[in-house]
Motif scaffolding. Structure first.
Motif, PDB file in Angstrom:
ATOM      1  N   UNK A 204      64.226 -18.648  -8.893  1.00  0.00           N
ATOM      2  CA  UNK A 204      64.301 -19.173  -7.532  1.00  0.00           C
ATOM      3  C   UNK A 204      63.850 -18.154  -6.494  1.00  0.00           C
ATOM      4  N   UNK A 205      63.276 -17.036  -6.939  1.00  0.00           N
ATOM      5  CA  UNK A 205      62.737 -16.060  -5.999  1.00  0.00           C
ATOM      6  C   UNK A 205      61.482 -16.600  -5.320  1.00  0.00           C
ATOM      7  N   UNK A 206      61.332 -16.221  -4.066  1.00  0.00           N
ATOM      8  CA  UNK A 206      60.106 -16.497  -3.311  1.00  0.00           C
ATOM      9  C   UNK A 206      59.560 -15.144  -2.903  1.00  0.00           C
ATOM     10  N   UNK A 246      56.423 -15.423   7.669  1.00  0.00           N
ATOM     11  CA  UNK A 246      56.498 -15.919   6.301  1.00  0.00           C
ATOM     12  C   UNK A 246      57.903 -15.781   5.737  1.00  0.00           C
ATOM     13  N   UNK A 247      58.548 -14.654   6.034  1.00  0.00           N
ATOM     14  CA  UNK A 247      59.916 -14.456   5.558  1.00  0.00           C
ATOM     15  C   UNK A 247      60.825 -15.567   6.065  1.00  0.00           C
ATOM     16  N   UNK A 253      62.527 -14.202  -0.427  1.00  0.00           N
ATOM     17  CA  UNK A 253      63.710 -13.493  -0.914  1.00  0.00           C
ATOM     18  C   UNK A 253      63.398 -12.081  -1.366  1.00  0.00           C
ATOM     19  N   UNK A 254      62.106 -11.772  -1.569  1.00  0.00           N
ATOM     20  CA  UNK A 254      61.776 -10.486  -2.171  1.00  0.00           C
ATOM     21  C   UNK A 254      60.342 -10.112  -1.807  1.00  0.00           C
ATOM     22  N   UNK A 255      60.137  -8.826  -1.485  1.00  0.00           N
ATOM     23  CA  UNK A 255      58.785  -8.302  -1.324  1.00  0.00           C
ATOM     24  C   UNK A 255      58.811  -6.799  -1.539  1.00  0.00           C
ATOM     25  N   UNK A 256      57.625  -6.207  -1.641  1.00  0.00           N
ATOM     26  CA  UNK A 256      57.497  -4.768  -1.852  1.00  0.00           C
ATOM     27  C   UNK A 256      56.784  -4.152  -0.657  1.00  0.00           C
ATOM     28  N   UNK A 257      57.170  -2.941  -0.303  1.00  0.00           N
ATOM     29  CA  UNK A 257      56.526  -2.287   0.826  1.00  0.00           C
ATOM     30  C   UNK A 257      56.663  -0.780   0.756  1.00  0.00           C
ATOM     31  N   UNK A 283      65.560  -8.902  -0.284  1.00  0.00           N
ATOM     32  CA  UNK A 283      65.567  -7.557  -0.845  1.00  0.00           C
ATOM     33  C   UNK A 283      64.132  -7.039  -0.841  1.00  0.00           C
ATOM     34  N   UNK A 284      63.993  -5.740  -0.683  1.00  0.00           N
ATOM     35  CA  UNK A 284      62.673  -5.133  -0.572  1.00  0.00           C
ATOM     36  C   UNK A 284      62.643  -3.880  -1.439  1.00  0.00           C
TER      37      UNK A 284
END
Length: 537
Positions: A204-206, A246-247, A253-257, A283-284
Motif C-alpha cells: 500500500x506504499x505510494x 504530489x505528496x 507515503x515514501x520517497x528518497x532524498x 517516511x523519507x
C-alpha cells in the motif's frame, strides 16, 4: 528447493497479484495498472526482439523519472538483455565513451536528452534509437508509442541464470573514465529483498520518484516497489512545488532524498508553507553524509515525516547500512538525531568492517579512524572490462571485501559514522581534519545555506581547509557575512588546528543528479596550478 533469483519475477508477481491495481502515475497524469504496465513492457520486448536485441545485449536508457524508464528496464530484462541506465547530466562525450565501452545495441532516450546521443551517433556501435517523442528531436529516431502500437507483444523469454549480468551502472567517473558496475540477477534480487525489509516497503506504499531511476536502478526501487505491488509516482526532477503537491494529492507515503534535496524542500517550506502530507504518514530515506541536525529537526519535528538514514555505493547495490534500528533510540527524545546522523549497522546478511591499513578492525571507541569495507550478496560482480580495477577494489586492505573509500569510526554499539572520503580528508601539518565536521559546523551559521570544504594548498601546512559557501541570501557578492566572522564561528566550535580561514562565496555548488556535492570539481579548480596534493584528493 532451489529457485533462481531473477529480476523478472518482480513484475511477473505484480501482474499476477495486482493486475487491476494502480502501478504508475505518469508525469503527465496518465495512470497505468500493473496489467497495463505489463502489456506495454511485453510490447516493447517484442519490438526490441524484432529489431535484433538478443540475450546479453546491452540496452541503454536515457530518461528522467518517467514510466518509459521502468518499461525499458523490464522489457530489456525480459529478453535476457542488460539494462544500462545513463546519467542524463553527462555530456555527449561521456555518452560516446559509455555506449562504446558497453557496446550498447539500443538506446531509448527522453526527448529532452536525445540530442546528446544524436551528437555522437556516428561514433558509437548502437543500432537502434527510440525516443518518447521522436517529433521533438532531430535525427532518425523511432517513436516509443508508435513502436508499441506496431508490436504484437509476443516475444521469446530465454532461460536465464541468477548469475547472469542484468545491469551495468556507470559510476560518475570522478577519477578517470567512468567504470561500468556489473550486477547480476542475484545481486539485484537480494538487494531488493533487503531494502523491502529495511525500508518497510509494503503493497500500500505510494512511492514518489525524487531519486533518479538511473542511479543504481533507483537504489533498487524499480524492483522492490514493483514486486510489492506498490505505486510509482513519477517526477521529471526535484521541483519542490511539485513534490509537496504530489505528496498531498497522491497521498505519498515514501520517497528518497539526498541531503541537498531535503535542504531544497526545507527552504521552499520556510518561504511558502505548503501542506506536507496527504492521508498517509510520510517516511523519507536519505543517504551518504547525514543532513545537518537543523534539517533533521525540521523534517521530523515540523513536517512530521519519519527519516531513515542509509548508506552505500554504486558498487554495493547500493544500500548496505542504516541507522534505523529502533532499539537504539527513542522517537520522543532529541538524542535520536545523534543516532540518525550515523550510517549505522549493516543490513541483514551484510558484513561491515572498519579496518586499519593492515586490514585489522579498529576498536569501538568512536575515535580511531579506518576504511569501511563490506561483504554481502548485494555487492557487485565487478567492473565491466576492468579486471585490474575489480581486483584492487576487493583486495587493497582486506581480501574479499569491497573497499568503500570512506573513512569511519565505530561506536560501542557497532554503529559506524563516516568521517570523510579518503580523498576528501584534509591533512594539515600532519593532522587529519574531517571536511564533514567542518561542513556541519559552518552549516549551523545562519548566513550559510550550503557549504563544501576541501583541502587548499598551503606553503606552511601543506593543506588547509577552504570552504565554498552558498549564502542564505543567495548573493555571493554581498553574502551578509564576512570571512572573519565565519572564522571566529569555527574557532568557537572546533579545535584550533581545524579552524577555517579561507572562504569563497558562490551561487551554487556542483552536484550530481542525486544531489551529492561533487567536491572533485572544486579540488581540481583549487589545485590546478600545483604539482601534487598532500592528501592526493
Amino acid at each position: 528447493m532451489r529457485k533462481p533469483l531473477l529480476v523478472t519475477d518482480f513484475l511477473d508477481r505484480a501482474r499476477r497479484l495486482y493486475g487491476e491495481k494502480e502501478a504508475v502515475v505518469a508525469t503527465d497524469g496518465e495512470r497505468f495498472t500493473y496489467g497495463e504496465l505489463g502489456e506495454r513492457v511485453d510490447a516493447l520486448s517484442a519490438a526490441l526482439e524484432a529489431r535484433g536485441v538478443e540475450q546479453g545485449d546491452r540496452v541503454a536508457v536515457l530518461d528522467p523519472n518517467t514510466h518509459y524508464q521502468l518499461e525499458t528496464a523490464y522489457a530489456t530484462m525480459q529478453l535476457g538483455g542488460v539494462h544500462t541506465p545513463l546519467n542524463y547530466r553527462l555530456t555527449p562525450d561521456d555518452f560516446a565513451y559509455i555506449l562504446e565501452d558497453a557496446g550498447v545495441k539500443a538506446v531509448v532516450a527522453d526527448y529532452e536528452y536525445a540530442e546528446k546521443v544524436e551528437a555522437v551517433r556516428d561514433e558509437v556501435p548502437t543500432e537502434i534509437f527510440i525516443c518518447n517523442d521522436a517529433d521533438a528531436v532531430d535525427g532518425d529516431w523511432e517513436d516509443f508509442e508508435a513502436v508499441l502500437d506496431e508490436s504484437d507483444g509476443e516475444y521469446d523469454r530465454p532461460e536465464m541464470d541468477e548469475d547472469d549480468v542484468v545491469t551495468i551502472n556507470y559510476t560518475s567517473g570522478t577519477t578517470g573514465d567512468p567504470k561500468g558496475v556489473m550486477r547480476t540477477h542475484r545481486n539485484e534480487t537480494l538487494h531488493a529483498y533487503l531494502i523491502t525489509i529495511h525500508q518497510d516497503i509494503a503493497d500500500d506504499d505510494i512511492y514518489l520518484w525524487t531519486l533518479p531511476m538511473f542511479h543504481v536502478n533507483g537504489w533498487g526501487h524499480i524492483y522492490a516497489i514493483t514486486g510489492m505491488g506498490a505505486t510509482h509516482v513519477c517526477a521529471r526532477g526535484v521541483d519542490p512545488a511539485y513534490v509537496f503537491d504530489a505528496i498531498q494529492t497522491e497521498d505519498v507515503s515514501y520517497f528518497c532524498g539526498a541531503p541537498t534535496v531535503l535542504n531544497i524542500l526545507s527552504n521552499y517550506y520556510e518561504e511558502h508553507e505548503p501542506v506536507v502530507t496527504g492521508e498517509n504518514d510520510v517516511r523519507v530515506a536519505t543517504a551518504g553524509a547525514a543532513p545537518p541536525e537543523a534539517t533533521l529537526r525540521l523534517v521530523e519535528d515540523e513536517f512530521g515525516w519519519y527519516l531513515k538514514h542509509v548508506y552505500g555505493a554504486t558498487e554495493t547495490g547500493p544500500l548496505i547500512t542504516t541507522s534505523d534500528f529502533r532499539r537504539f533510540f527513542d522517537d520522543e527524545d532529541d538524542a535520536r538525531f545523534a543516532v540518525k546522523k550515523r550510517q549505522g549497522l549493516g543490513f541483514l546478511g551484510t558484513e561491515i568492517r572498519v579496518v586499519d591499513e593492515d586490514g585489522e578492525e579498529v576498536p569501538r571507541d568512536d575515535a580511531t579512524v579506518g576504511e569501511v569495507v563490506v561483504r554481502g550478496n548485494q555487492v557487485m560482480e565487478g567492473y565491466w572490462n576492468k579486471p585490474e580495477a575489480t581486483e584492487e577494489a576487493f583486495s587493497e586492505r582486506l581480501e574479499g571485501f569491497y573497499h568503500m573509500g570512506d573513512l569511519a569510526t565505530v561506536d560501542e554499539d557497532g554503529m559506524i559514522a563516516i568521517r570523510d572520503r579518503k580523498k576528501d580528508i584534509i591533512i594539515s601539518g600532519g593532522e587529519n581534519i574531517s571536511s564533514i565536521e567542518l561542513e556541519d559546523t559552518l552549516f549551523d551559521h545562519p548566513a550559510v545555506a550550503a557549504v563544501a570544504v576541501i583541502p587548499s594548498p598551503s606553503e606552511q601546512w601543506g593543506e588547509t581547509p577552504k570552504a565554498f559557501i552558498v549564502p542564505e541570501n543567495g548573493d555571493p557578492e554581498n553574502p551578509g557575512v564576512d570571512p572573519e566572522e565565519l572564522t571566529a564561528f569555527t574557532r568557537e566550535h572546533l579545535a584550533s588546528y581545524k579552524v577555517v580561514r579561507r572562504f569563497k562565496f558562490v551561487e551554487e555548488l556542483p552536484t550530481t543528479a542525486t544531489g551529492k556535492i561533487q567536491k572533485y570539481e572544486l579540488r581540481q579548480q583549487e589545485w590546478d596550478d600545483e604539482e601534487d596534493m598532500v592528501g592526493q584528493g
